[in-house]
Design a protein around this motif. Structure first.
Motif, PDB file in Angstrom:
ATOM      1  N   ALA A 269       0.805  -1.299   0.081  1.00  0.00           N
ATOM      2  CA  ALA A 269      -0.392  -0.042  -0.306  1.00  0.00           C
ATOM      3  C   ALA A 269       0.599   1.172  -0.061  1.00  0.00           C
ATOM      4  O   ALA A 269       1.774   1.394   1.114  1.00  0.00           O
ATOM      5  N   ARG A 270       0.436   1.940  -0.724  1.00  0.00           N
ATOM      6  CA  ARG A 270       1.404   3.078  -1.088  1.00  0.00           C
ATOM      7  C   ARG A 270       0.733   4.027  -1.874  1.00  0.00           C
ATOM      8  O   ARG A 270      -0.013   4.135  -2.012  1.00  0.00           O
ATOM      9  N   LEU A 281       3.379  -2.424   4.355  1.00  0.00           N
ATOM     10  CA  LEU A 281       2.585  -3.737   3.971  1.00  0.00           C
ATOM     11  C   LEU A 281       1.669  -4.691   4.948  1.00  0.00           C
ATOM     12  O   LEU A 281       2.439  -5.030   6.115  1.00  0.00           O
ATOM     13  N   TRP A 282       0.875  -5.397   4.117  1.00  0.00           N
ATOM     14  CA  TRP A 282      -0.337  -5.729   4.667  1.00  0.00           C
ATOM     15  C   TRP A 282      -0.236  -6.993   4.363  1.00  0.00           C
ATOM     16  O   TRP A 282       0.207  -7.489   3.724  1.00  0.00           O
ATOM     17  N   GLN A 295       3.394  -3.348   8.394  1.00  0.00           N
ATOM     18  CA  GLN A 295       4.765  -3.093   8.671  1.00  0.00           C
ATOM     19  C   GLN A 295       4.875  -2.105   7.700  1.00  0.00           C
ATOM     20  O   GLN A 295       4.148  -1.707   6.796  1.00  0.00           O
ATOM     21  N   THR A 296       5.544  -0.989   8.372  1.00  0.00           N
ATOM     22  CA  THR A 296       5.202   0.484   7.079  1.00  0.00           C
ATOM     23  C   THR A 296       7.332   0.899   7.326  1.00  0.00           C
ATOM     24  O   THR A 296       8.199   0.209   8.182  1.00  0.00           O
ATOM     25  N   ASP A 342      15.042  -6.921   5.783  1.00  0.00           N
ATOM     26  CA  ASP A 342      15.265  -7.076   7.400  1.00  0.00           C
ATOM     27  C   ASP A 342      16.674  -5.754   7.337  1.00  0.00           C
ATOM     28  O   ASP A 342      16.781  -5.231   8.521  1.00  0.00           O
ATOM     29  N   ARG A 343      17.038  -5.656   6.278  1.00  0.00           N
ATOM     30  CA  ARG A 343      19.303  -5.083   6.325  1.00  0.00           C
ATOM     31  C   ARG A 343      17.952  -3.358   6.144  1.00  0.00           C
ATOM     32  O   ARG A 343      18.296  -2.320   6.554  1.00  0.00           O
ATOM     33  N   LYS A 344      16.781  -3.739   5.418  1.00  0.00           N
ATOM     34  CA  LYS A 344      15.921  -1.682   5.193  1.00  0.00           C
ATOM     35  C   LYS A 344      17.221  -1.063   4.193  1.00  0.00           C
ATOM     36  O   LYS A 344      17.041  -0.199   4.348  1.00  0.00           O
TER      37      LYS A 344
END
Length: 385
Positions: A269-270, A281-282, A295-296, A342-344
């Motif tokens: 979702a954006r 992220l749903w 989670q954003t 995980d690492r973004k």
């Protein structure tokens, strides 16, 4: 003469299971050529047990993803063509990735709302009409008589059947239901069979995602902008059910993005009309209780306007893939992006030969709006159409 006879006898004594094991390690295109070698090899390669074994082997050593796009004359629909490429996955250190051109399919038009999805090795091309199913490993395709406004592509792993689900108009359709048609291939059948059923009314608007024998797509029920849901189609039993969904998952209508994330249905979702530098992220955690988690994530750099970027899913490492929806008008590089949750962090990988090959563009007159559809986790199959 005696040596030739001895060699022929030795070849004939190779155990059948060993021959099959050797054949499963060969590329699909080689197997298609070997169909003409002998009746025995043709019988082995066409046997359903061997087809299943080949797919199982391919899923471990030949996992790829497919890239498809269309181009043609704006004034002549019949002039449009679908181009099918594939590429193997790269390691995390690769900055570019070679692609393989497989085939073209004539008279196929893909719009921004269309998709070409790989399901158990076969690609279903969801355009308005007709519905195309192709196998890039064998360069074969077939046209299904689906005339509905929406067609969804799925696979039943238990019955080993491919199914196309489409909404159809019906002169005797009651106002409180919809009529769906299911076309089935597989399970010992050599041709497509047809079945119909009804469902409660709902307004469908997104692309679908097939996960473990279930096809999901977003809708409003019973009317537009009322009660957002995820429609769940059980491919095996041909039943529809509704899963309550957060408004954010479906509120952007055609811009909603459904993906498979670690074996579960998820939604990216954006805001489609703003710079794409973060997303929600749903994840559908429980199908029975309709429980969703959120989670954003913030991207290290913007990917441009959100409307121009989509996500075809994830790779085996669980990285979320983002990709432009269109090819450039000129021979410029085409990049896809991998975001590690995980690492973004995010890395950029160039797909070679898709948009930057001037000779290819001239040969096939690639110009105008070319919408791209990427399907991750494609596996080679030798299934017949």
């Amino acid at each position: 003469m005696k040596r030739e006879k001895r060699q022929r006898i030795e070849a004939d004594t190779i155990p059948l299971d060993l021959e099959e094991a050797i054949l499963t390690k060969l590329p699909a295109k080689s197997l298609m050529k070997f169909l003409c070698v002998s009746k025995m090899w043709s019988s082995i390669i066409r046997n359903q047990r061997f087809v299943n074994s080949y797919y199982a082997m391919s899923s471990t050593i030949r996992s790829r993803f497919t890239i498809t796009f269309c181009c043609g004359s704006q004034s002549m629909v019949n002039d449009w063509r679908l181009f099918v490429f594939s590429s193997s996955y790269e390691d995390e250190k690769s900055s570019s990735l070679a692609t393989t051109f497989h085939m073209t399919i004539p008279s196929v038009y893909l719009s921004n709302a269309s998709a070409c999805q790989s399901v158990h090795g076969l690609i279903g091309c969801t355009s308005s009409d007709p519905f195309i199913v192709c196998n890039p490993s064998t360069n074969k395709f077939t046209i299904l008589p689906c005339a509905g406004a929406h067609t969804f592509w799925g696979y039943d792993p238990v019955g080993d059947q491919y199914k196309a689900l489409t909404w159809v108009s019906h002169p005797h359709q009651p106002h409180d239901s919809l009529v769906y048609e299911v076309l089935t291939l597989g399970g010992g059948e050599s041709s497509w069979t047809r079945n119909r059923f009804t469902s409660p009314p709902h307004f469908t608007f997104t692309k679908s995602k097939c996960i473990n024998g279930f096809v999901y797509y977003a809708a409003w029920t019973p009317t537009r902008t009322t009660n957002p849901v995820i429609v769940c189609f059980d491919v095996r039993y041909e039943r529809l059910s509704f899963i309550k969904a957060p408004m954010a998952v479906v509120c952007w209508e055609g811009e909603s993005i459904l993906i498979e994330y670690r074996g579960k249905l998820a939604s990216i979702a954006r805001h489609p009309y703003a710079d794409f530098h973060y997303f929600d992220l749903w994840i559908l955690e429980d199908v029975k209780t309709h429980d969703w988690s959120k989670q954003t994530f913030e991207l290290p750099f913007s990917l441009g306007m959100g409307r121009n970027i989509t996500s075809p899913g994830t790779n085996k490492a669980g990285e979320i893939i983002f990709a432009p929806k269109r090819l450039s008008n000129d021979a410029l590089p085409y990049y896809i992006f991998y975001y590690n949750v995980d690492r973004k962090d995010m890395r950029r990988v160039r797909l070679l030969g898709i948009a930057d090959d001037e000779e290819f563009r001239r040969r096939y007159t690639i110009a105008g709006q070319c919408y791209v559809s990427i399907s991750p986790e494609h596996v080679e199959t030798i299934a017949s159409l």
